[in-house]
Design an enzyme around this catalytic site. Sequence first.
Site, PDB file in Angstrom:
ATOM      1  N   ASP A 166      47.995  35.654  47.184  1.00 54.77           N
ATOM      2  CA  ASP A 166      46.837  36.315  46.560  1.00 54.77           C
ATOM      3  C   ASP A 166      45.642  35.362  46.617  1.00 54.77           C
ATOM      4  OD1 ASP A 166      45.535  38.288  45.029  1.00 54.77           O
ATOM      5  OD2 ASP A 166      46.172  37.405  43.132  1.00 54.77           O
ATOM      6  N   HIS A 198      38.221  40.931  38.000  1.00 50.07           N
ATOM      7  CA  HIS A 198      39.449  40.288  37.519  1.00 50.07           C
ATOM      8  C   HIS A 198      39.321  39.956  36.030  1.00 50.07           C
ATOM      9  CE1 HIS A 198      39.588  39.528  41.905  1.00 50.07           C
ATOM     10  NE2 HIS A 198      40.884  39.707  41.739  1.00 50.07           N
ATOM     11  N   GLY A 199      40.422  40.011  35.312  1.00 51.97           N
ATOM     12  CA  GLY A 199      40.426  39.690  33.881  1.00 51.97           C
ATOM     13  C   GLY A 199      40.162  40.928  33.050  1.00 51.97           C
ATOM     14  N   HIS A 221      41.712  45.356  43.513  1.00 51.00           N
ATOM     15  CA  HIS A 221      41.907  44.154  42.691  1.00 51.00           C
ATOM     16  C   HIS A 221      41.420  44.448  41.274  1.00 51.00           C
ATOM     17  CE1 HIS A 221      42.862  40.693  45.503  1.00 51.00           C
ATOM     18  NE2 HIS A 221      42.842  41.751  46.300  1.00 51.00           N
ATOM     19  N   GLY A 222      41.813  43.559  40.347  1.00 54.35           N
ATOM     20  CA  GLY A 222      41.321  43.708  38.973  1.00 54.35           C
ATOM     21  C   GLY A 222      41.898  44.922  38.275  1.00 54.35           C
ATOM     22  N   SER A 252      43.986  45.171  35.805  1.00 54.21           N
ATOM     23  CA  SER A 252      44.194  45.103  34.347  1.00 54.21           C
ATOM     24  C   SER A 252      43.069  45.830  33.633  1.00 54.21           C
ATOM     25  CB  SER A 252      44.205  43.641  33.867  1.00 54.21           C
ATOM     26  OG  SER A 252      45.360  42.989  34.325  1.00 54.21           O
ATOM     27  N   THR A 291      46.336  39.834  34.881  1.00 57.51           N
ATOM     28  CA  THR A 291      45.944  39.370  33.542  1.00 57.51           C
ATOM     29  C   THR A 291      46.782  39.998  32.423  1.00 57.51           C
ATOM     30  OG1 THR A 291      43.706  38.997  34.331  1.00 57.51           O
ATOM     31  CG2 THR A 291      43.975  39.215  31.953  1.00 57.51           C
TER      32      THR A 291
HETATM   33  P1  13P Z   1      43.658  41.348  37.003  1.00 55.61           P
HETATM   34  O1  13P Z   1      44.019  39.952  36.594  1.00 55.61           O
HETATM   35  O2  13P Z   1      42.332  41.762  36.483  1.00 55.61           O
HETATM   36  O3  13P Z   1      44.735  42.314  36.708  1.00 55.61           O
HETATM   37  O4  13P Z   1      43.477  41.312  38.595  1.00 55.61           O
HETATM   38  C1  13P Z   1      44.582  40.974  39.382  1.00 55.61           C
HETATM   39  C2  13P Z   1      44.190  40.770  40.785  1.00 55.61           C
HETATM   40  O5  13P Z   1      43.374  41.485  41.330  1.00 55.61           O
HETATM   41  C3  13P Z   1      44.841  39.685  41.528  1.00 55.61           C
HETATM   42  O6  13P Z   1      44.269  39.491  42.756  1.00 55.61           O
END
Ligand code: 13P
Length: 270
Positions: free
Chosen positions: A77, A171-172, A199-200, A202, A224
Amino acid sequence: MKKKFETLNENRQAILATNFYNFETLKAILLAAKERNDDIILQLTQSSINYLGLENAVSMAKSGLKYYGVNGYLHLDHGGSIELVESCLKAGFDSVMFDGSELPLEQNIELTRKVVKMAALYDVNVEAELGYIAKLGQSKEKVAYTSAEDAKRFVDATGVNTLAVAIGTAHGFYKEEPKLEFNRLSEIKEAVKIPLVLHGGSGVPVEDVKEAIRRGICKVNVATELKNAFMLTLKQILNDTEEIDLRKVFPPATDAVKALVVGKLEMVTV
Ligand code: 13P
């Protein structure tokens, strides 16, 4: 993994990709995938590789998949350098991401093209990223969504297998609910046709994830929320007890992550 993505792409379906950080989070993910009889992508970032050790992390993932009887894949990743990608290819990863999204477009194209060539020797899937998807600690105010034109140019020039697109996620955790640009996603899909990556994951509402999958997302990344579920549960236990046997304090945290991942596997099923 390339074949798997072809099938997902044809059927407008997606696979969940979750990051693991230690034995407990790996076990939780695998137990969830086993319970649902779903395939899964296990992801490692550079910092997790540094933490676990490359060879060790690969062994953990591969033997874990075997031990728990899960069909899954190991993916790098956000690989930030050709050197890291190369060591992951040599170590037996099924898929690698080269993330040149913060570079000028031409440089991102040039380096991604190199990675694609290198990965072809191992018959390994390559993911790249185009646009700005805020990383942990980066501003979520800045906006640089992926355009269909750039995506087409990038995919044609690099031959990349899967593409992470910036359509409104970060992300986060989010302060406010993210607003995904679905029309943009459909335009990108129409232009490039290849499997796209969200991505992202969460904190993105379930219905939004499902809609994104219907419009061409084939891989949904979630990290996350796993860390959060593990640490919040662990903190609570440590607050409430004097227990020092880690084999007693870790299982509830592992169970919390497992329950979360079961939910995320349901989320990516359309
Ligand atoms: P989150 O941490 O926001 O879930 O994103 C995960 C991600 O996209 C890892 O590449």
